[in-house]
Scaffold this motif. Sequence first.
Motif, PDB file in Angstrom:
ATOM      1  N   VAL A 188      66.004  46.976 -12.800  1.00  0.00           N
ATOM      2  CA  VAL A 188      66.244  47.743 -11.422  1.00  0.00           C
ATOM      3  C   VAL A 188      66.390  49.020 -11.792  1.00  0.00           C
ATOM      4  N   GLN A 189      65.853  49.859 -10.716  1.00  0.00           N
ATOM      5  CA  GLN A 189      66.043  51.480 -10.766  1.00  0.00           C
ATOM      6  C   GLN A 189      67.161  51.801  -9.883  1.00  0.00           C
ATOM      7  N   ILE A 190      68.065  52.657 -10.450  1.00  0.00           N
ATOM      8  CA  ILE A 190      69.098  53.100  -9.345  1.00  0.00           C
ATOM      9  C   ILE A 190      68.696  54.732  -9.510  1.00  0.00           C
ATOM     10  N   PRO A 191      68.504  55.289  -8.236  1.00  0.00           N
ATOM     11  CA  PRO A 191      68.126  54.743  -6.908  1.00  0.00           C
ATOM     12  C   PRO A 191      66.737  53.993  -7.022  1.00  0.00           C
ATOM     13  N   THR A 192      66.669  53.028  -6.088  1.00  0.00           N
ATOM     14  CA  THR A 192      65.503  52.232  -6.086  1.00  0.00           C
ATOM     15  C   THR A 192      64.161  52.902  -5.684  1.00  0.00           C
ATOM     16  N   ASN A 193      64.130  54.075  -5.146  1.00  0.00           N
ATOM     17  CA  ASN A 193      62.965  54.657  -4.562  1.00  0.00           C
ATOM     18  C   ASN A 193      62.696  55.844  -5.440  1.00  0.00           C
ATOM     19  N   ASN A 194      61.529  56.033  -5.981  1.00  0.00           N
ATOM     20  CA  ASN A 194      61.285  56.990  -7.070  1.00  0.00           C
ATOM     21  C   ASN A 194      61.566  58.521  -6.321  1.00  0.00           C
ATOM     22  N   ALA A 195      61.048  58.538  -5.081  1.00  0.00           N
ATOM     23  CA  ALA A 195      61.263  59.674  -4.399  1.00  0.00           C
ATOM     24  C   ALA A 195      62.514  60.267  -4.305  1.00  0.00           C
ATOM     25  N   ASN A 196      63.804  59.325  -4.400  1.00  0.00           N
ATOM     26  CA  ASN A 196      64.936  59.574  -4.267  1.00  0.00           C
ATOM     27  C   ASN A 196      65.579  60.185  -5.451  1.00  0.00           C
ATOM     28  N   ARG A 197      64.872  59.961  -6.856  1.00  0.00           N
ATOM     29  CA  ARG A 197      65.623  60.249  -7.952  1.00  0.00           C
ATOM     30  C   ARG A 197      65.999  61.676  -8.172  1.00  0.00           C
ATOM     31  N   ARG A 198      67.017  61.890  -8.612  1.00  0.00           N
ATOM     32  CA  ARG A 198      67.582  63.109  -8.826  1.00  0.00           C
ATOM     33  C   ARG A 198      67.334  63.591 -10.517  1.00  0.00           C
ATOM     34  N   GLY A 199      68.214  64.414 -10.850  1.00  0.00           N
ATOM     35  CA  GLY A 199      68.354  64.799 -12.399  1.00  0.00           C
ATOM     36  C   GLY A 199      68.985  63.710 -12.992  1.00  0.00           C
ATOM     37  N   LEU A 200      69.592  62.663 -12.523  1.00  0.00           N
ATOM     38  CA  LEU A 200      70.050  61.663 -13.359  1.00  0.00           C
ATOM     39  C   LEU A 200      69.694  60.259 -12.654  1.00  0.00           C
ATOM     40  N   PHE A 201      69.028  59.398 -13.418  1.00  0.00           N
ATOM     41  CA  PHE A 201      68.724  58.003 -12.675  1.00  0.00           C
ATOM     42  C   PHE A 201      68.807  57.036 -13.694  1.00  0.00           C
ATOM     43  N   VAL A 202      68.822  55.967 -13.294  1.00  0.00           N
ATOM     44  CA  VAL A 202      69.400  54.646 -14.153  1.00  0.00           C
ATOM     45  C   VAL A 202      68.518  53.702 -14.246  1.00  0.00           C
ATOM     46  N   CYS A 203      67.962  53.066 -15.282  1.00  0.00           N
ATOM     47  CA  CYS A 203      67.264  51.733 -15.572  1.00  0.00           C
ATOM     48  C   CYS A 203      68.103  50.626 -15.741  1.00  0.00           C
TER      49      CYS A 203
END
Length: 435
Positions: A188-203
Amino acid sequence: MNLKSVWKLLNTFHSSSTQGLTLAEVLIGVVIAGIVIGGSGYGLAAITAANRTEEARVDRRMEMSRALEFVSDEIKSARGIARDPASVIATQAPDFTLPSGAQILLAISSSKASQSIIYYLAAPPANSVWQGPQVLYRWGPSFDAAGNYSNPNLPREWTYSPLLDLVANTASPDAENCRTTGVAADQVQIPTNNANRRGLFVCLDDIDRNQGRLASLQLSSEINKVIGGNERLDLSTQAFARNIISGSSGAGLPPGLLDPSGDLIVPDDVGLRFQVLGGAMQCGNGSNIDVATKLFLTAPGATTVQERPLDPNNPLNLDPGTVERVTVESIARGGSCGFSGPRVSTGPNSARPNDFLVLKNGDSVPSGYVPYNNQAQIDAFLRPVLGPDGRIRIRDNQLIYLFELAGGRPGQSTFDMQDNVVLVTVNPEQVAETP
């Protein structure tokens, strides 16, 4: 050509003429010297800029590494990580408020803290020392000198603390995508939408129905080079929640276990034990009224509810993974006065939500309740779990339900809140003895 060569050239001009240098010769020498000096100055500036950029690059990587190490350590000591952190705030971190425009990344469930620990990204406040464009913040308990939580059960004292500045507005173009599609979709990606990813995201992977345990953190930051604009720096790490369970070691209740409605929302890896500590309910003539306790259990993924009576003389154990939600109910069974049938239950559909209380370790004994017909006070039934200061002294992984069945309101003679007293222990196999 260096300065020595220029000087030699000027000497040559001087020795070749007893009449001195001409104006043209002087101008040529000045131009040549300016070129040499200017080139040397630019080279020195470039070397200085390169050194400063490298120092900034090293410092930034150290800050990024320390921040990721801090987050990783907190994950490693946790039970799990919410797969949808925004959806669990109300139950697992009710004292936390997500700032406007912020993006929540992690809701970490720790057995050592009474609510989930939150990490989020937000723009820095106006006129602050933080540069942004994004800052990584942490909401959670403070630490003592030994590195342990100093106020794990006082979430109203927890602070919104900046952890890392200069986080990029967008994810790095070189960042790996989470495995959310295709045959290998197990994250699961946090945030789920790639377009909303900032400089830190989580898998997040190794997911059960509510949470995961293995988190991949991908961080992107920027430095301002002295020459040449901005430079992006990327760093990533992985951390696994080791699922430390509650027990006699003093660990607390899993965050979100106690629903605001009074029900118990039970994680997959949590077992429970229910035990009646006592209680008293009487008719006006002094005869006793029997009180029964029931549990209404919902298994994981089930839509039906199982009813289980609780024997007042024998505790009831529920193994991990067997129940997802528990409703606790007390029922008056009658007496010589014919008083029978009133019941009080926990849960969002409770008809009498004000007629039960939940106590935790360190709570004061509820005051303002006068026992009916000269019955024993509340503290008489809590005496085995009272400390010298008169406060509740149970383990951090336990809680107590108090029920009032006769009804009324505080201050009335029948409203004494000690008709039934039930103790709940989380992961009882870790507890050597009962209070």
